[in-house]
Scaffold this motif. Structure first.
Motif, PDB file in Angstrom:
ATOM      1  N   ILE A   1     -27.155 -32.748 -15.227  1.00  0.00           N
ATOM      2  CA  ILE A   1     -25.763 -32.420 -15.530  1.00  0.00           C
ATOM      3  C   ILE A   1     -24.853 -33.628 -15.314  1.00  0.00           C
ATOM      4  O   ILE A   1     -23.927 -33.865 -16.098  1.00  0.00           O
ATOM      5  CB  ILE A   1     -25.303 -31.210 -14.689  1.00  0.00           C
ATOM      6  CG1 ILE A   1     -25.989 -29.933 -15.176  1.00  0.00           C
ATOM      7  CG2 ILE A   1     -23.778 -31.046 -14.754  1.00  0.00           C
ATOM      8  CD1 ILE A   1     -25.694 -29.556 -16.612  1.00  0.00           C
TER       9      ILE A   1
ATOM     10  N   VAL B   1     -23.787 -26.994 -13.227  1.00  0.00           N
ATOM     11  CA  VAL B   1     -25.106 -26.759 -12.640  1.00  0.00           C
ATOM     12  C   VAL B   1     -25.278 -25.263 -12.411  1.00  0.00           C
ATOM     13  O   VAL B   1     -24.383 -24.604 -11.877  1.00  0.00           O
ATOM     14  CB  VAL B   1     -25.253 -27.512 -11.307  1.00  0.00           C
ATOM     15  CG1 VAL B   1     -26.619 -27.208 -10.668  1.00  0.00           C
ATOM     16  CG2 VAL B   1     -25.083 -29.011 -11.502  1.00  0.00           C
TER      17      VAL B   1
ATOM     18  N   GLU C   1     -29.045 -30.949 -11.117  1.00  0.00           N
ATOM     19  CA  GLU C   1     -27.767 -31.626 -10.869  1.00  0.00           C
ATOM     20  C   GLU C   1     -27.766 -33.026 -11.479  1.00  0.00           C
ATOM     21  O   GLU C   1     -26.762 -33.475 -12.039  1.00  0.00           O
ATOM     22  CB  GLU C   1     -27.508 -31.700  -9.364  1.00  0.00           C
ATOM     23  CG  GLU C   1     -26.155 -32.286  -9.011  1.00  0.00           C
ATOM     24  CD  GLU C   1     -25.853 -32.208  -7.524  1.00  0.00           C
ATOM     25  OE1 GLU C   1     -24.845 -32.806  -7.101  1.00  0.00           O
ATOM     26  OE2 GLU C   1     -26.616 -31.544  -6.788  1.00  0.00           O
TER      27      GLU C   1
END
Length: 203
Positions: A74, A90, A71
């Motif tokens: 991203i 994600v 995460e």
């Protein structure tokens, strides 16, 4: 702030002479002649490759989707590499629900991912199921001793032997192998001096 590690390429934090950076950039530039339509960058990392493909191949692609399990990574990609034809999400490359969640693609690119994935078969099945008929897969991995053997890389599950890598793609209609060393990418030959394998498959 996204941290630079031995396994993570973050161009903004690296010197232009960094061999790892140049090697990764060369692979993405290698993809450009093959790209068209809807493209998936599978395990996109910090997003620079997704951006390269979206920007350089903008006249040939309709969308470039970057997916990564991190995460944090991203979030960094979204902040750093905006392009109107790209997006970042994600996701786990071995999630069996990905094909139904993401749909189909004309091209799938996955560089230096295979050696990190314990669920190798599911990962490759996801790729095949998401690729449209006639679609193109471009995938790379470093060579090693093979499945079940240790590697010098702490983040790698294993590194496939050349023979194991060459035998991964029997379901594709066309399969062409290449070798990479540094920024040099050449068609498969008899040399054992090239540490990385690249495959270009047509479904």
């Amino acid at each position: 702030m996204l941290e630079l590690t031995d396994e993570r390429v973050v161009p903004e934090k690296m010197k232009l002479t960094n061999g790892l950076l140049l090697e990764h950039l060369a692979r993405y530039h290698f993809t450009i002649p093959f790209l068209h339509g809807r493209v998936l960058d599978f395990a996109c990392g910090s997003g620079y490759g997704t951006h390269i493909m979206a920007k350089i191949a903008k006249k040939k692609v309709t969308e470039v989707v970057g997916i990564d399990i991190s995460e944090e990574t991203i979030m960094y990609a979204k902040k750093t590499y905006y392009h109107p034809k790209s997006s970042f999400i994600v996701g786990d490359v071995a999630n069996p629900n990905l094909p139904s969640n993401l749909g189909n693609f004309d091209c799938i690119v996955s560089f230096e991912t295979l050696e990190h994935v314990k669920q190798e078969e599911q990962f490759l099945l996801n790729i095949y199921n998401m690729l449209k008929p006639g679609g193109i897969l471009i995938l790379s991995t470093p060579f090693g001793q093979g499945r079940g053997y240790p590697t010098n890389e702490p983040y790698h599950v294993h590194q496939l032997s050349r023979e194991e890598f060459f035998n991964l793609f029997p379901t594709y209609d066309e399969v062409n192998f290449f070798y990479q060393k540094g920024v040099l990418v050449v068609p498969k030959n008899d040399s054992t001096d090239y540490p990385i394998g690249i495959v270009v498959c047509k479904k």
